[in-house]
Write a protein that holds these residues in place. Structure first.
Motif, PDB file in Angstrom:
ATOM      1  N   ASP A  89      -7.164  -5.866  -2.039  1.00  0.00           N
ATOM      2  CA  ASP A  89      -7.642  -4.706  -1.294  1.00  0.00           C
ATOM      3  C   ASP A  89      -8.898  -5.051  -0.490  1.00  0.00           C
ATOM      4  N   GLN A  90      -9.768  -5.885  -1.045  1.00  0.00           N
ATOM      5  CA  GLN A  90     -10.961  -6.328  -0.313  1.00  0.00           C
ATOM      6  C   GLN A  90     -10.578  -7.169   0.898  1.00  0.00           C
ATOM      7  N   PHE A 131       0.824  -1.205   0.000  1.00  0.00           N
ATOM      8  CA  PHE A 131       0.000   0.000   0.000  1.00  0.00           C
ATOM      9  C   PHE A 131       0.857   1.254   0.000  1.00  0.00           C
ATOM     10  N   LYS A 165       0.877  -3.994 -11.084  1.00  0.00           N
ATOM     11  CA  LYS A 165      -0.511  -3.660 -10.728  1.00  0.00           C
ATOM     12  C   LYS A 165      -1.337  -3.271 -11.948  1.00  0.00           C
ATOM     13  N   VAL A 189      -5.366  -6.706  -7.661  1.00  0.00           N
ATOM     14  CA  VAL A 189      -5.288  -5.550  -6.760  1.00  0.00           C
ATOM     15  C   VAL A 189      -6.615  -5.383  -6.028  1.00  0.00           C
ATOM     16  N   LYS A 190      -7.713  -5.479  -6.758  1.00  0.00           N
ATOM     17  CA  LYS A 190      -9.039  -5.322  -6.158  1.00  0.00           C
ATOM     18  C   LYS A 190      -9.311  -6.425  -5.136  1.00  0.00           C
ATOM     19  N   THR A 194      -5.252   4.421   7.149  1.00  0.00           N
ATOM     20  CA  THR A 194      -6.605   4.818   6.719  1.00  0.00           C
ATOM     21  C   THR A 194      -7.434   5.337   7.893  1.00  0.00           C
ATOM     22  N   GLN A 236      -9.274  -4.911   3.570  1.00  0.00           N
ATOM     23  CA  GLN A 236     -10.348  -4.190   4.260  1.00  0.00           C
ATOM     24  C   GLN A 236     -10.887  -5.014   5.427  1.00  0.00           C
ATOM     25  N   LEU A 264       1.786   2.469  -4.298  1.00  0.00           N
ATOM     26  CA  LEU A 264       0.993   1.248  -4.408  1.00  0.00           C
ATOM     27  C   LEU A 264       1.664   0.360  -5.452  1.00  0.00           C
TER      28      LEU A 264
END
Length: 118
Positions: free
Chosen positions: A90-91, A34, A79, A86-87, A105, A94, A63
């Protein structure tokens, strides 16, 4: 312990450091780093005469996505070629942010508890 080296004890690995900052996440051979400010001992950092770390340099880390099976040195950011990975990563990140928090964040984790006191 059973000698079966084909079994991985975990499929996901999170990299928290600099207090409680989620800096990267790994799933299988994929690693998503990140964007963040980070400290490094690279030039012009110093090692003092007592052999302990001296001054460090603050750098901007972008990133980046790496496939560690083909790029263990993390030299080639891919990326742009793998937006779907990447998606996905990232999920997953989270989920950890919601549990453990993340200083990058400003997320307060739901499962964070005070440190033990003596």
């Amino acid at each position: 312990m059973s000698g079966n080296t084909d079994i991985n004890p975990r499929d996901e690995f999170v990299y928290y450091y600099d207090r409680n900052n989620l800096k990267a996440i790994r799933k299988g051979s994929w690693k998503l780093v990140f964007a963040a400010k980070s400290r490094t001992y690279g030039p012009p950092s110093t090692i003092e005469n007592d052999r302990y770390a001296g001054k460090t340099l603050e750098v901007e880390v972008p990133l980046a996505l790496y496939n560690l099976s083909t790029d263990p040195g993390e030299d080639r950011d891919i990326k742009d070629q793998h937006a779907d990975v990447v998606k996905q990563l990232d999920q997953i990140a989270q989920k950890y942010r919601e549990q453990l928090g993340d200083g990058l964040t400003n997320t307060i984790g739901k499962e964070v508890r005070p440190a033990a006191q003596l």
